[in-house]
Enzyme design. Structure first.
Site, short mmCIF file in Angstrom:
data_model
loop_
_atom_site.label_atom_id
_atom_site.label_comp_id
_atom_site.label_asym_id
_atom_site.label_seq_id
_atom_site.Cartn_x
_atom_site.Cartn_y
_atom_site.Cartn_z
N ASN A 136 46.63 39.36 38.01
CA ASN A 136 46.31 39.33 39.07
C ASN A 136 44.80 39.41 39.34
OD1 ASN A 136 45.88 41.80 38.73
ND2 ASN A 136 47.32 42.81 40.19
N HIS A 138 42.90 41.75 37.78
CA HIS A 138 42.64 43.24 37.91
C HIS A 138 41.53 43.71 36.59
CE1 HIS A 138 46.34 45.05 35.98
NE2 HIS A 138 45.88 44.54 35.20
C1 GLP Z 1 46.80 46.32 32.25
C2 GLP Z 1 45.81 47.27 32.00
C3 GLP Z 1 44.43 46.73 31.82
C4 GLP Z 1 44.64 45.24 30.72
C5 GLP Z 1 45.29 44.42 31.46
C6 GLP Z 1 45.80 43.18 30.71
O1 GLP Z 1 47.61 46.52 33.25
N1 GLP Z 1 45.53 48.22 32.89
O2 GLP Z 1 43.53 47.41 31.30
O3 GLP Z 1 43.30 44.88 30.20
O4 GLP Z 1 46.59 44.98 32.28
O5 GLP Z 1 46.75 43.42 29.93
P1 GLP Z 1 47.20 42.44 28.65
O6 GLP Z 1 46.10 42.72 27.78
O7 GLP Z 1 48.48 43.09 28.07
O8 GLP Z 1 47.51 40.99 29.37
#
Ligand code: GLP
Length: 249
Positions: A136, A138
């Site tokens: 999303n 974030h």
């Molecule tokens: C998670 C964490 C983030 C991370 C993001 C992406 O929820 N809170 O710090 O960078 O989502 O995760 P991924 O690398 O597994 O796609």
């Protein structure tokens, strides 16, 4: 902001690992903040390899965590605590005295936030922050709509994050809240590496890099950062205008 697109995830990860290692070569007492998640795993493995092979001195560095799932045990393999110990701190033999992570099981989470904010201030700011991007948009747990100048805080996780979270946990995930550094700390870090890989991240990266800048897509704020590298593999960069501008590395 610089955008770098690599042909595959290995080259992308190597580029990110090298960028971190190069900072450590001239700043052996850096304050480093590392994200967890699938995206940076290989970067950390390659970083560990390079730091060990070249015996790069990190004995004066300090490591802080970006975020944590509230009320999840530190020993849970889905926790950020477990991840950072497993991929970085244990292989590098980093002593506890050089690490500060959020205690997401603390009774007083506001005090945890204050402790983190005070530590960052005391250490004169974050030298390097590596972040991933949520589905999303974030950053850490700064969900869409989080304020731009915020510091560490506790936040209700949004539906997308809760549904994506299942990939990190073996059993049922109990958390409905996260504790995270704020976007203000992201924007004031002296150097930022933002990573995204895989075609599932392409739509959100297009919004982040070519849509409107604003807190509705927190990752778009990287465009306001004075020293940020966005390090992508070609799948995550799919559909970006820049692909036609020959930005492949
Ligand atoms: C998670 C964490 C983030 C991370 C993001 C992406 O929820 N809170 O710090 O960078 O989502 O995760 P991924 O690398 O597994 O796609």
């Amino acid at each position: 902001m610089q955008i770098k697109v690599y042909c595959d995830h290995h080259l992308q990860s190597k580029a990110a690992a090298d960028q971190i290692a190069e900072l450590l070569l001239w700043n052996s007492s850096a304050l480093l903040c590392f994200a967890t998640g699938d995206t940076p795993k290989l970067t950390y493995e390659l970083l560990v390899e390079r730091l060990m092979n070249e015996k790069i001195d990190i004995s004066k560095c300090f490591f802080i965590g970006l975020d944590e799932w509230v009320a999840v045990s530190k020993d849970d393999t889905g926790s950020c605590h477990w991840f950072l110990h497993h991929y970085l701190f244990e292989p590098l033999n980093i002593p506890a005295s050089q690490i500060h992570l959020f205690d997401a099981n603390a009774e007083d989470l506001q005090a945890e936030c204050r402790k983190m904010n005070d530590l960052i201030r005391y250490k004169n700011g974050i030298d390097l922050m590596l972040v991933g991007v949520g589905m999303n948009g974030h950053i850490g747990f700064n969900e869409p709509g989080t304020k731009e100048d915020g510091l560490a805080h506790v936040i209700d996780l949004d539906a997308t994050t809760l549904s994506v979270s299942k990939k990190y946990f073996n059993g049922e995930m109990q958390a409905s809240k996260g504790i995270t550094l704020g976007l203000g700390q992201f924007l004031s870090a002296r150097e930022v590496i933002m990573m995204a890989s895989g075609s599932k991240k392409a739509p959100i990266m297009k919004m982040a890099l070519e849509g409107e800048t604003g807190t509705q897509v927190p990752a778009s704020l990287v465009r306001n950062h004075r020293n940020a590298s966005v390090v992508l593999d070609k799948e995550a960069a799919e559909g970006l205008q820049l692909i036609s501008q020959n930005l492949f590395q």
